[in-house]
Design a protein around this motif. Sequence first.
Motif, short mmCIF file in Angstrom:
data_model
loop_
_atom_site.label_atom_id
_atom_site.label_comp_id
_atom_site.label_asym_id
_atom_site.label_seq_id
_atom_site.Cartn_x
_atom_site.Cartn_y
_atom_site.Cartn_z
N GLU A 1 7.51 21.13 -5.95
CA GLU A 1 7.42 22.34 -5.14
C GLU A 1 8.69 23.12 -5.37
O GLU A 1 9.72 22.86 -4.78
N GLY A 2 8.59 24.07 -6.31
CA GLY A 2 9.78 24.78 -6.72
C GLY A 2 10.71 23.81 -7.45
O GLY A 2 10.32 23.17 -8.42
N GLY A 3 11.96 23.73 -6.98
CA GLY A 3 12.91 22.79 -7.58
C GLY A 3 12.96 21.47 -6.84
O GLY A 3 13.86 20.67 -7.09
N VAL A 4 12.01 21.26 -5.92
CA VAL A 4 12.00 20.03 -5.12
C VAL A 4 10.99 19.05 -5.71
O VAL A 4 9.82 19.40 -5.93
N LEU A 5 11.46 17.81 -5.97
CA LEU A 5 10.58 16.74 -6.43
C LEU A 5 10.04 16.01 -5.21
O LEU A 5 10.79 15.47 -4.41
N ILE A 6 8.72 16.01 -5.07
CA ILE A 6 8.07 15.40 -3.91
C ILE A 6 7.44 14.07 -4.35
O ILE A 6 6.65 14.04 -5.30
N ILE A 7 7.81 13.02 -3.65
CA ILE A 7 7.26 11.68 -3.95
C ILE A 7 6.46 11.23 -2.73
O ILE A 7 6.99 11.01 -1.65
N GLN A 8 5.16 11.09 -2.91
CA GLN A 8 4.25 10.68 -1.84
C GLN A 8 3.88 9.21 -2.10
O GLN A 8 3.36 8.87 -3.16
N VAL A 9 4.21 8.32 -1.13
CA VAL A 9 3.97 6.89 -1.33
C VAL A 9 3.04 6.34 -0.24
O VAL A 9 2.93 6.91 0.85
N LYS A 10 2.39 5.25 -0.61
CA LYS A 10 1.60 4.48 0.35
C LYS A 10 2.11 3.04 0.30
O LYS A 10 2.00 2.38 -0.74
N GLU A 11 2.67 2.60 1.39
CA GLU A 11 3.30 1.28 1.39
C GLU A 11 2.26 0.17 1.40
O GLU A 11 1.16 0.31 1.92
N ARG A 12 2.68 -0.97 0.80
CA ARG A 12 1.87 -2.18 0.92
C ARG A 12 1.96 -2.67 2.37
O ARG A 12 2.95 -2.42 3.06
N PRO A 13 0.96 -3.41 2.85
CA PRO A 13 1.01 -3.88 4.24
C PRO A 13 2.10 -4.93 4.43
O PRO A 13 2.48 -5.64 3.50
N ALA A 14 2.60 -5.04 5.66
CA ALA A 14 3.60 -6.05 6.01
C ALA A 14 2.89 -7.27 6.61
O ALA A 14 1.82 -7.15 7.21
N ILE A 15 3.52 -8.42 6.44
CA ILE A 15 2.96 -9.65 6.98
C ILE A 15 3.35 -9.77 8.45
O ILE A 15 4.53 -9.86 8.79
N SER A 16 2.35 -9.74 9.32
CA SER A 16 2.61 -9.83 10.75
C SER A 16 2.68 -11.28 11.22
O SER A 16 3.48 -11.62 12.09
N THR B 1 -7.19 -19.26 1.20
CA THR B 1 -6.40 -18.25 1.91
C THR B 1 -7.26 -17.03 2.21
O THR B 1 -8.10 -16.63 1.40
N THR B 2 -7.07 -16.48 3.37
CA THR B 2 -7.73 -15.22 3.74
C THR B 2 -6.68 -14.27 4.30
O THR B 2 -5.69 -14.72 4.90
N VAL B 3 -6.92 -13.00 4.07
CA VAL B 3 -6.00 -11.97 4.54
C VAL B 3 -6.74 -11.14 5.59
O VAL B 3 -7.77 -10.53 5.30
N GLU B 4 -6.22 -11.13 6.78
CA GLU B 4 -6.83 -10.40 7.89
C GLU B 4 -6.05 -9.11 8.15
O GLU B 4 -4.86 -9.15 8.42
N ASP B 5 -6.76 -7.98 8.02
CA ASP B 5 -6.13 -6.68 8.23
C ASP B 5 -5.88 -6.45 9.72
O ASP B 5 -6.73 -6.72 10.57
N LEU B 6 -4.70 -5.91 10.01
CA LEU B 6 -4.31 -5.61 11.38
C LEU B 6 -3.93 -4.13 11.46
O LEU B 6 -3.65 -3.49 10.43
N PRO B 7 -3.89 -3.57 12.66
CA PRO B 7 -3.48 -2.17 12.79
C PRO B 7 -2.06 -1.93 12.29
O PRO B 7 -1.28 -2.86 12.10
N ARG B 8 -1.74 -0.66 12.04
CA ARG B 8 -0.40 -0.22 11.64
C ARG B 8 0.01 -0.83 10.30
O ARG B 8 1.13 -1.21 10.10
N ASN B 9 -0.99 -0.91 9.41
CA ASN B 9 -0.73 -1.36 8.04
C ASN B 9 -0.07 -2.73 8.01
O ASN B 9 0.92 -2.96 7.32
N GLN B 10 -0.62 -3.69 8.76
CA GLN B 10 -0.12 -5.06 8.80
C GLN B 10 -1.27 -6.02 8.49
O GLN B 10 -2.46 -5.68 8.64
N VAL B 11 -0.91 -7.23 8.06
CA VAL B 11 -1.91 -8.24 7.75
C VAL B 11 -1.47 -9.58 8.33
O VAL B 11 -0.28 -9.81 8.57
N LYS B 12 -2.45 -10.46 8.53
CA LYS B 12 -2.20 -11.82 8.93
C LYS B 12 -2.73 -12.74 7.84
O LYS B 12 -3.86 -12.58 7.38
#
Length: 870
Positions: free
Chosen positions: A86-101, A159-170
């Motif tokens: 955006e003009g002279g600005v470099l924009i980096i848009q990321v999507k984080e991996r989930p955290a282990i709750s 092993t099973t991965v259970e999705d939790l709110p706020r981008n977290q997993v169990k």
Amino acid sequence: MKCFGLSLFACRLPLLALWLVPLLVQAQAFRVQDIRVEGLQRVSAGTVFASLPVQIGDTLDSISIQQATRALFKSGYFADIQIAREGGVLIIQVKERPAISAISIDGNKAIKTEDLMKGLNDNGLSEGQIFKRATLQGLTQELQRQYVAQGRYGASVETTVEDLPRNQVKLNIEVDEGEVAAIKHINIVGNSAFDDEELQDLFELKSTGMLSWLNGNDKYAREKLSGDLERLESYYLDRGYLKFSIDSTQVSLSPDKESVYITVNVSEGDVFKVSEVDLAGDPVVGEDQIRLLVLMREGQTFSQVLMTTTSDYITKRLGNEGYTFAEVRGIPELNEEDNTVKVTFFIDPGKRAYVRRIEFRGNTRTADNVLRREMRQMEGASASSSRIEHSKVRLERLGFFKEVTVDTVEVPGTSDQVDVEYTVEEQPSGSIGASLGYADGSGLVLGANVTQDNWFGSGKQVGFSISNSRFQTVYSFNYTDPYFTPDGVSRGFSVFFRERDFSEFNLSTFTTDSYGASVNFGYPISDIERLGFSFGYNNISIKTGDFAVQEIIGSPRLDPRVEFAVLEEEYRDRCFDDNGAAQECDLSDVRQLVSELPESVLTETSDGFIDENGDNFNSYSFTLSWVQSTLNRGRMATRGASQRLSLEVALPGGDLEYYKLIYNAQYFQPLTRNLTLRLRTRLGWADSYGATSELPFFEHFYAGGFGSVRGFERNTLGPLSSPAIRYDQPVASVLTADESERLIPTDAAYLINTNGKIGTGTFGDDDDPFGGNVLVEAGAEILFPLPFIKDQRSLQSAFFLDAGNVFDTNCGPNQLNCFDVDLNKLSASVGIGVSWITGFGPMTFSLSKPIRENEFDETKVFDFSLGTNF
């Protein structure tokens, strides 16, 4: 582009983003004026900038954008990355991996949950961390391999991965460990010199047998098999088979994965004999001294263990001269033509090392100077392996530490200096505070006490107590400084006041009040020997009860076994009227009556100790002792030996003159890695001399119970006293026929009282232990570790055989169970005992079964002591 464990779609996202870049950014290069990161939740912007190979002011083109994208994906924190301009600005848009709750593990028993959690954490999988599926999959496979290594071939990990709110997993890990495959057969192929049974005895692994359910030796494990193969190879090499080899090993599994079949293929080769033993390199010390350490001789069958042991001996010898890093290698040179071997020991002494510094770690209570004064290796002196090790042993003998380890560390930047580091682990060395406990023989113990062998970490021994039990009341204080002088001369003193009721301690009926003081000195004559000197004063008063035994106070009496009918026949005409009433008899008549009785009616009596010596004594004592100890620890020793010989003499000038000679010894011999034999003995001899008629009865030896012969009541072995008698009725009593039967039963008799008149008497119910002047005790124990307990350093368990008794060289005429020294009269027991040093004092237990006992011995199956001083 590497995928890094991502799905195919996620892996292609960077390519898609780069394909879209020309739509968002002009194809020509541009200069970055600012960088903006969007989409961050838990990952900090600093982490992104640290991974990004782009800074403000850089000029970007399509290649550099591609490199930046790869660098961000490589960090492992992001599932998706988009880059725009955006003009002279470099924009980096990321999507984080989930955290282990949370992480849940279920079904595991063979491997503890905390160990599994540690493995997950070491691989980046723990609560709060970024979840990486590839890491989880790799760890799952590794976990399955660990179970296979334990012989659990049917184990599975899901092993099973259970999705939790706020981008977290169990993470849910379900473990099915399965059963350990049992070994059905072990086959050794190719052996001819030794049969299968002899070789299979070397193996820790065994085929399924009657006791396999208990010891689990039929459960296959790869590590155990590797150890067994090493033992097999060493067995052959120690017997001259230098060309022995294990060609292959096959481990076969049954279709149901529950049975294992092991086949070992070997080639034995020929036996080699030693043709020559040579030394090479720089021995430093004289070759004649080195030759004395060589265990191999020309003409004997080669043995690898003798070669390695010789190398160790030479290495230690050089270490004693300061060559701490010496290396000695035994090199065999084979001559296959005549099956001989020349063994050359190559000696590389290196440089002589000097100790720069000695450091202590782990001594949270004990002062450094207490440890440093035990050192036989000095700072600034050449390093000696024997002095360093001997210093370690001296620290262990203090009894303050569970364990002592030593490391010799090279000083960086030098080739001839080392630091010696001793690491200790403190353990309780006494008991402090109010005491509340119970001990067999003493009962409930209440009081305030301090007993410390390491007073406030000073190494000084201090004890004072105010305690009370049914047996005794004690007020005492003692103090010993083991280093009164710098060269190890000790000094101590003690004062006490003590009241004892021996009737409550399985002994004859009497009480003592005593007080006194003593001063003692110890002088070291070597690192393992000391001489001790003690001077003391003691005042003791003795009180006797109604049932004081004849050996304490004697008096004329009739035989207690004489029944009333006999007495009535002898005395009725002279001392009783026709109505059965007692009438006074003149003293001369009484004496005449007694003289006319048959000898079988009279008890042969003699004066007791108090009759001849009084009941209050002041005595002055001198004690000389010699102690030798090579034990590896001050408490819970497992190897070495100790012996103590002491002579106590009550000196002329006091009211008592006697001596006591006591010898104590114990010896430890390791039998296997886990079993140790302990032999012990305690011998005692005592007697009077000078004006004292006999050894004071309160100085007798006693045996039975803890610390003596377990399986018997405390103090009950050995001589018993003569029955005690108490006067109940005076002469003036008028007895009817019924009263005669009531007041004068068959266990009573007419007695001559202190006024020379006839009255009735009652005899004590039991013959009490009285002790003797000779003590013989011995025992053998097999020390073994208790199963399922990791830390055995403050715990000691043993199977034991105890034997002993007390004898007397001057038995009284009516004493029961009294013998001169006769080893055939030793009482013995077997059993199991456990001792445990706790923070508030020792706990000891024993279960015993007497296997040899005398007629009057009192047995006991279970003994324990809890919370008493030691």
